[in-house]
Design a protein around this motif. Sequence first.
Motif, PDB file in Angstrom:
ATOM      1  N   ASP A  16      17.144  17.289  40.789  1.00  0.00           N
ATOM      2  CA  ASP A  16      18.466  17.493  40.207  1.00  0.00           C
ATOM      3  C   ASP A  16      18.621  18.983  39.898  1.00  0.00           C
ATOM      4  N   LEU A  17      19.789  19.363  39.398  1.00  0.00           N
ATOM      5  CA  LEU A  17      20.039  20.792  39.189  1.00  0.00           C
ATOM      6  C   LEU A  17      19.341  21.347  37.959  1.00  0.00           C
ATOM      7  N   SER A  18      18.723  20.485  37.153  1.00  0.00           N
ATOM      8  CA  SER A  18      17.947  20.983  36.019  1.00  0.00           C
ATOM      9  C   SER A  18      16.505  21.273  36.410  1.00  0.00           C
ATOM     10  N   GLY A  19      16.059  20.705  37.531  1.00  0.00           N
ATOM     11  CA  GLY A  19      14.681  20.886  37.961  1.00  0.00           C
ATOM     12  C   GLY A  19      13.697  19.991  37.236  1.00  0.00           C
ATOM     13  N   GLU A  20      14.167  19.155  36.322  1.00  0.00           N
ATOM     14  CA  GLU A  20      13.274  18.325  35.527  1.00  0.00           C
ATOM     15  C   GLU A  20      12.917  17.012  36.209  1.00  0.00           C
ATOM     16  N   LYS A  21      13.599  16.687  37.274  1.00  0.00           N
ATOM     17  CA  LYS A  21      13.355  15.412  37.953  1.00  0.00           C
ATOM     18  C   LYS A  21      12.965  15.631  39.403  1.00  0.00           C
ATOM     19  N   ALA A  22      12.171  16.663  39.652  1.00  0.00           N
ATOM     20  CA  ALA A  22      11.756  16.964  41.019  1.00  0.00           C
ATOM     21  C   ALA A  22      10.748  15.921  41.506  1.00  0.00           C
ATOM     22  N   VAL A  23      10.976  15.441  42.743  1.00  0.00           N
ATOM     23  CA  VAL A  23      10.112  14.426  43.343  1.00  0.00           C
ATOM     24  C   VAL A  23       9.734  14.883  44.744  1.00  0.00           C
ATOM     25  N   PRO A  24       8.429  14.957  45.067  1.00  0.00           N
ATOM     26  CA  PRO A  24       8.047  15.333  46.434  1.00  0.00           C
ATOM     27  C   PRO A  24       8.343  14.188  47.396  1.00  0.00           C
ATOM     28  N   VAL A  25       8.948  14.503  48.539  1.00  0.00           N
ATOM     29  CA  VAL A  25       9.293  13.473  49.518  1.00  0.00           C
ATOM     30  C   VAL A  25       8.535  13.649  50.832  1.00  0.00           C
ATOM     31  N   PHE A  26       7.997  14.853  51.092  1.00  0.00           N
ATOM     32  CA  PHE A  26       7.248  15.074  52.326  1.00  0.00           C
ATOM     33  C   PHE A  26       6.316  16.270  52.130  1.00  0.00           C
ATOM     34  N   GLU A  27       5.133  16.156  52.701  1.00  0.00           N
ATOM     35  CA  GLU A  27       4.178  17.261  52.633  1.00  0.00           C
ATOM     36  C   GLU A  27       3.439  17.391  53.950  1.00  0.00           C
ATOM     37  N   HIS A  28       3.050  18.638  54.242  1.00  0.00           N
ATOM     38  CA  HIS A  28       2.327  18.935  55.481  1.00  0.00           C
ATOM     39  C   HIS A  28       1.632  20.279  55.271  1.00  0.00           C
ATOM     40  N   ALA A  29       0.588  20.491  56.070  1.00  0.00           N
ATOM     41  CA  ALA A  29      -0.161  21.740  55.918  1.00  0.00           C
ATOM     42  C   ALA A  29       0.712  22.958  56.170  1.00  0.00           C
ATOM     43  N   LYS A  30       1.640  22.867  57.133  1.00  0.00           N
ATOM     44  CA  LYS A  30       2.510  24.004  57.455  1.00  0.00           C
ATOM     45  C   LYS A  30       3.913  23.493  57.793  1.00  0.00           C
ATOM     46  N   ILE A  31       4.815  23.649  56.833  1.00  0.00           N
ATOM     47  CA  ILE A  31       6.221  23.307  57.062  1.00  0.00           C
ATOM     48  C   ILE A  31       6.964  24.610  57.310  1.00  0.00           C
ATOM     49  N   ASN A  32       7.516  24.725  58.500  1.00  0.00           N
ATOM     50  CA  ASN A  32       8.199  25.967  58.859  1.00  0.00           C
ATOM     51  C   ASN A  32       9.640  25.988  58.335  1.00  0.00           C
ATOM     52  N   ASP A  33      10.373  24.879  58.509  1.00  0.00           N
ATOM     53  CA  ASP A  33      11.788  24.843  58.140  1.00  0.00           C
ATOM     54  C   ASP A  33      12.224  23.389  58.054  1.00  0.00           C
ATOM     55  N   PHE A  34      13.355  23.137  57.445  1.00  0.00           N
ATOM     56  CA  PHE A  34      13.910  21.795  57.407  1.00  0.00           C
ATOM     57  C   PHE A  34      15.419  21.884  57.146  1.00  0.00           C
ATOM     58  N   ARG A  35      16.122  20.805  57.494  1.00  0.00           N
ATOM     59  CA  ARG A  35      17.536  20.644  57.171  1.00  0.00           C
ATOM     60  C   ARG A  35      17.750  19.196  56.717  1.00  0.00           C
ATOM     61  N   ALA A  36      18.825  18.986  55.973  1.00  0.00           N
ATOM     62  CA  ALA A  36      19.111  17.655  55.427  1.00  0.00           C
ATOM     63  C   ALA A  36      20.538  17.239  55.764  1.00  0.00           C
ATOM     64  N   THR A  37      20.687  15.936  56.065  1.00  0.00           N
ATOM     65  CA  THR A  37      22.011  15.323  56.163  1.00  0.00           C
ATOM     66  C   THR A  37      22.159  14.368  54.979  1.00  0.00           C
ATOM     67  N   SER A  38      23.237  13.619  54.957  1.00  0.00           N
ATOM     68  CA  SER A  38      23.448  12.686  53.848  1.00  0.00           C
ATOM     69  C   SER A  38      22.495  11.504  53.906  1.00  0.00           C
ATOM     70  N   THR A  39      21.821  11.300  55.060  1.00  0.00           N
ATOM     71  CA  THR A  39      20.924  10.146  55.189  1.00  0.00           C
ATOM     72  C   THR A  39      19.540  10.502  55.720  1.00  0.00           C
ATOM     73  N   GLN A  40      19.353  11.714  56.263  1.00  0.00           N
ATOM     74  CA  GLN A  40      18.096  12.023  56.935  1.00  0.00           C
ATOM     75  C   GLN A  40      17.617  13.445  56.630  1.00  0.00           C
ATOM     76  N   LEU A  41      16.334  13.657  56.891  1.00  0.00           N
ATOM     77  CA  LEU A  41      15.725  14.983  56.878  1.00  0.00           C
ATOM     78  C   LEU A  41      15.201  15.287  58.278  1.00  0.00           C
ATOM     79  N   VAL A  42      15.373  16.548  58.685  1.00  0.00           N
ATOM     80  CA  VAL A  42      14.802  17.025  59.952  1.00  0.00           C
ATOM     81  C   VAL A  42      13.846  18.157  59.596  1.00  0.00           C
ATOM     82  N   VAL A  43      12.570  17.990  59.948  1.00  0.00           N
ATOM     83  CA  VAL A  43      11.528  18.914  59.501  1.00  0.00           C
ATOM     84  C   VAL A  43      10.785  19.469  60.715  1.00  0.00           C
ATOM     85  N   SER A  44      10.609  20.786  60.714  1.00  0.00           N
ATOM     86  CA  SER A  44       9.796  21.453  61.740  1.00  0.00           C
ATOM     87  C   SER A  44       8.450  21.821  61.120  1.00  0.00           C
ATOM     88  N   VAL A  45       7.384  21.304  61.721  1.00  0.00           N
ATOM     89  CA  VAL A  45       6.036  21.600  61.220  1.00  0.00           C
ATOM     90  C   VAL A  45       5.251  22.319  62.308  1.00  0.00           C
TER      91      VAL A  45
END
Length: 608
Positions: A298-327
């Motif tokens: 959220d915009l307060s930063g108090e409710k941050a939740v990790p949703v994806f992790e990888h050794a090397k994440i180069n970039d990502f983009r988000a839509t209203s339903t999906q994430l696209v991640v380049s590793v």
Amino acid sequence: MPAVPQTRAEMRAAREAAEAAEAERIARAAAPADQAAPPAEQPDADAPAADEAAVREAAVREAAAREAAVREAGDREVAEQEAAARKMAAFEVAAREDVEATTLPPVPVAPEPVFVGAAPVAEAEAEAAPTDEAYAPPAPRLRSEEQSTGKPVRSRRFVLTLVAVLGVLVVVGTGLGIASLLQGPRISNVQVDAKQAIESSGSRAILTANQALADIDPSQVTVEPAVPFTVDASGRGIGVRFTVPLDDSTTYTIRVADVVGAGGGPTTTLTTSFETPASNIFLLRRDVDGKDKIFLTDLSGEKAVPVFEHAKINDFRATSTQLVVSVEEDDGSRLLVMDRDGKKQRELKLPGDGYVGAIQVSERGGLVGYSYSDKELSDTEGRASVLVTQSLSGDDDPQIIDVAGAEASVFVWQFVPDSAAVLFIDFDGALSLVDRSSDAGVQSLGLAAMIQGISRGTYTAIIERLDGTVVELNLADGSEEPLAASDPDYGSATSITPFPGGTLRHVVARDESGLPIGQAVVRVDDDGKATPLVEVSSADSILQACASPSGQYAAVVVAPDLANNPYDGMLLPLPEKVETHLIDMVSGEEIVALTGFDASWCQTAPRF
């Protein structure tokens, strides 16, 4: 005719009258007997007195016997009348019980319908009828006639109840119809996706009336707080399409004035309100000593939740339903698509073994785009920075954009918001537009040095030409005009990000020798008014400035203490320590500073 019962007084009077009549008759009979003896046969004067006394005694005994007979007859008549009265009372009691039994019959609850014919009334009458044949029972009632037919009384009651209910419904429906005509049209249903409305333009609110409406003119519709919109109406529906995203945590009110039914009648104002939810964003946090993570917060930063992790994440983009991640892997890049919670991951096919950068998504077109370079690359072989688009579903093969039949190496590119069109500059400096949803081909738009940004909902791009001038280019007709300077004028901007209502401009202050002495992000409204939002000294560096979809907030990426903040070794190299400052653009106040970068509000990754 049946015997009519008499009261006790009437019976007593009748008995006394009968006794008096009998005594008088006996007296009349005795008198002639005394006078009937012939004079020739009269006894002589000396007849004995005993004979006369015997005659009188016999007459008295006969009178007494007759009186007793009369009394006995009267008593018998009284007894018969009392018996008849008792029978009448018993019949009346039986009749009342029969009425009660037939009026309120017990209805046993059975698992299956049980139909029992009513007993004929003749049997009940045979039991209740008096033994005296002279007595006739009362005429049969209508209830007995229904029983004699064998039809269940329950069916008739059901029919009567059904008819009554239908009658009430008809009356109520007619009344409501009349009331509706007298009150004018009213809203019967409202449809709006408030969450989608804060993330993208083109969301709709659909108002459905309770009757067909006359033509609606857009001037009849107002939205508060004010926001650009279009109107389409037909039949009972009124559609309000918001051409820009809406602010979060805001109540919007739609009013449609002077609405009248298609058949005429009184006018009315249709009013409805809805509230948008609070915003959240995705951020990428790199960790040189561990795994990189994408967080949802959220915009307060108090409710941050990790949703994806990888050794090397180069970039990502988000839509209203999906994430696209380049590793990054040892043998090249991988492009993953997943739900926003990191689940249901799947890999998209790439043009070959190589590297992916500059990821962008077109939610309206259902596409992902990126620049691609082969791993094996030389001056004579391999593809370098070609522009590729493909479906987010992975159902098709990657499509490489070509110009004049040749795959073009692209310097910079962007999806046009809310479309499947791509605007790009190739290595020769040619600015081109191609719509991936059609076969219209490539449209040439002259030469350019940089694409600063593209406005949502207006189809207007901010372009830096080769001579350094910055223009607003209409992508629909190719017309352009210079970008107006800010007031006050902060000079040339190194980057410009448009948002609904203005632009964010990253400016650098320099000394007389041209060395940077500070940087700032300035909000410039459409009327040219400029307001600084973030300022840093020469020790820090601003890497990127993005606006939330509606322009309500700004996300400014800052690399602190740049001299002691080394770059990582990723394909998209950035300082190891970066912060994203969230700013309320209405008040100009900072909301929070979060560790990480690549806010999902941004259309592209930071440039280096």
